[in-house]
Design a protein around this motif. Structure first.
Motif, mmCIF file in Angstrom:
data_model
loop_
_atom_site.group_PDB
_atom_site.id
_atom_site.type_symbol
_atom_site.label_atom_id
_atom_site.label_comp_id
_atom_site.label_asym_id
_atom_site.label_seq_id
_atom_site.Cartn_x
_atom_site.Cartn_y
_atom_site.Cartn_z
ATOM 1 N N HIS A 195 13.356 27.658 5.517
ATOM 2 C CA HIS A 195 13.352 28.036 6.936
ATOM 3 C C HIS A 195 12.036 27.650 7.609
ATOM 4 O O HIS A 195 12.028 27.042 8.665
ATOM 5 N N CYS A 196 10.894 28.037 6.995
ATOM 6 C CA CYS A 196 9.596 27.816 7.671
ATOM 7 C C CYS A 196 8.677 26.874 6.894
ATOM 8 O O CYS A 196 7.572 26.599 7.339
ATOM 9 N N CYS A 256 7.983 34.145 7.039
ATOM 10 C CA CYS A 256 8.951 34.233 8.141
ATOM 11 C C CYS A 256 9.919 35.409 7.962
ATOM 12 O O CYS A 256 10.748 35.658 8.839
ATOM 13 N N CYS A 300 10.796 35.327 1.901
ATOM 14 C CA CYS A 300 9.598 34.619 2.364
ATOM 15 C C CYS A 300 8.750 35.581 3.190
ATOM 16 O O CYS A 300 9.231 36.155 4.164
ATOM 17 N N CYS A 309 10.007 27.761 1.135
ATOM 18 C CA CYS A 309 10.965 28.351 2.072
ATOM 19 C C CYS A 309 11.592 27.266 2.939
ATOM 20 O O CYS A 309 10.885 26.586 3.675
HETATM 21 ZN ZN LIG Z 1 9.819 31.245 5.471
#
Ligand SMILES: [Zn+2]
Lengths: 386, 126
Positions: free
Chosen positions: B47-48, B34, B31, B45
């Protein structure tokens, strides 16, 4: 203590069968529903809310609303596995508080023992995680076993300590005439039972049993007219933990988060709890939950459960005084229902005298559902006598 | 040779992963928002929550985060989580090893296997 919630558990019933050779799945649902309604002093005609988990792809709730002849105004079918029934009680309370229904019935039944149904569902390839786990032989037990292996690696947790969970519940089960396994076992017997998935032995695993259970949750107005002792829900919380895109940590569970919500809502801490029902799909499930519920520091759960730490009248905390899923009952491979029922028995003073915690006013119920090592739900509930 | 691409495990979001692993390459997702990698691979993504991610070829090197041995299977399967050098920890099998020799923390490297379903899959050898 004032209840924070304006709905009550008025009826519970655990089916006495552990092997339902001559009964259908429908009959089991019907019998537990009738049992819980009779326990509450209510009838089918009073039911206006119904909750059930199961295979939602087959529209399971519709089938059982039809079979039981119900006319619910509120329906719920959240399925998170074994924790679903704790979640259903929480959802029933919210529906009752919102004025949507007054008598909510929650049923669970299953025949994995006679039906040969596997704990693991048939692969559903369109689910996003399935293609990346199924080909490697993902099974319920290996996701729990890897939690146990990592916990042992990080904290030195031993197989002897895990075995004590089973030993404690076997001490309780000897007093339960309906329990599937009533013999008291020793740590050595657990360690000498066949290894299934390292470090879990056969006796680290819960039983496979037929049966079921049901719960009736009612409004304050209905509760006042009933003769049964009432159990109030003082707080509850739900949470889900997964692999977080690859940030895997197998040493703690979603219970860490669901318990925080439940404790805060109830205004109590682990120090106030003397009885807990904790879903014991495997011994490691209990050990990690004991830590995540705050009874022991992270990594010290092994020492907490050892030497009879969970035996009623012996340890600091009595856990699963019916014998739990490890010894008593594990209907439909789902443990949350029987956990609630034993906590209600304890709060009513209706547990077996040998395991009853005297003067109990507060009890905790915690269940996880799904696969502890890949993705699972946790639901925590704090109950009190009213 | 690429018949397996019609297996229901393969979908438009993960087609590139399956093509690559059939050629011995392990793709994970990166990504740019991030700078964190993730697995299993998604178009977004996790995560973000960025909408876009890109394929990254992993080195295939990692270490065993946890494992268990399925004692009732024949041959006994070693189910494991392997922490990849690039970050993500992935659900897999350890292959070609005596289960008695497998240890948490042991370094492992990619060795593609064929699954029961006929899929080429990323497994690891010690
Ligand atoms: Zn990300």
């Amino acid at each position: 203590m004032a209840a924070h919630r304006r709905a009550f558990i008025a009826g519970v019933f655990e089916h006495p069968t552990r092997k339902a050779v001559n009964k259908s799945l429908g009959q089991l649902h019907r019998e537990v529903a009738a049992g819980a309604l009779a326990d509450a002093g209510l009838t089918r005609a009073d039911v206006d809310g119904y909750f059930v988990a199961g295979d939602n792809t087959n529209l399971y709730p519709l089938s059982f609303i039809d079979y039981l002849g119900l006319r619910p105004k509120v329906i719920g079918a959240t399925d998170t596995g074994g924790s679903a029934y704790v979640t259903h009680v929480g959802q029933a309370i919210e529906a009752i508080e919102a004025g949507k229904c007054e008598v909510a019935l929650i049923t669970l039944a299953g025949k994995p023992r006679t039906g040969g149904a596997a704990a693991d569902p048939v692969p559903d390839w369109p689910l996003p995680d399935v293609p990346f786990e199924q080909p490697f032989g993902r099974a319920v037990i290996n996701t729990y076993a890897m939690c146990a292996a990592r916990h042992a690696y990080e904290y030195g947790t031993t197989s002897e300590q895990l075995a004590w969970v089973k030993v404690a519940f076997s001490h309780h089960a000897q007093h339960n005439p309906n329990a599937m396994l009533r013999n008291v076992v020793t740590v050595d017997e657990v360690l000498e039972s066949p290894m299934i998935a390292d470090p879990l032995h056969r006796l680290d695993c819960c039983v496979v049993s037929d049966g079921g259970g049901a719960i009736v949750v009612v409004s304050e107005a209905v509760a006042k007219a009933l003769a049964r002792p009432l159990v109030a829900v003082r707080g509850y919380g739900d949470a889900v933990k997964h692999q977080a895109g690859g940030k895997v940590d197998l040493t703690y569970t979603a219970t860490r988060w669901s318990a925080a919500v439940a404790y805060e809502e109830a205004g109590v801490t682990a120090a106030d709890i003397r009885y807990a029902s904790v879903y014991d799909s495997f011994t490691i499930t209990v050990l990690e939950q004991i830590e995540d519920l705050g009874f022991a520091e992270k990594g010290k759960g092994g020492a907490f459960v050892a030497d009879g730490g969970l035996i009623s009248g012996v340890g600091r905390l009595a856990v699963n005084t019916d014998g739990g899923g490890l010894c008593n009952n594990h209907p439909a491979n789902r443990g949350g229902m029987t956990k609630i029922i034993e906590a209600v028995r304890q709060l009513r003073g209706e547990a077996h005298p040998a395991v009853q915690v005297p003067g109990l006013e507060l009890a905790l119920v915690n269940a996880t559902g799904g696969w502890l090592g890949t993705r699972h739900a946790a639901a925590t509930m704090i109950l009190e006598t009213k | 040779m690429s018949d397996y691409l019609s297996h229901p495990a393969v979908n438009p979001e993960t087609l590139e992963f399956w093509k690559a692993i059939g050629q011995g390459k392990l793709l994970i997702k990166g990504c740019r928002a991030c700078n964190e990698a993730h697995f299993y691979p998604r178009a977004h993504c996790p995560h973000c929550d960025a909408d876009e991610t890109h394929w990254v070829e992993a080195s295939g090197r990692g270490s065993i985060y946890s494992f268990t041995v399925m004692r009732r299977e024949n041959p006994q399967r070693v189910v494991a989580y392997v922490a990849l050098e690039e970050g993500p920890t992935i659900f897999t099998n350890i292959v070609g090893a005596d289960p008695a020799d497998v240890r948490i923390g042991a370094p492992v490297h990619l060795q593609v296997s064929q699954s029961q379903e006929g899929l080429p899959v990323p497994t690891f050898a010690m």
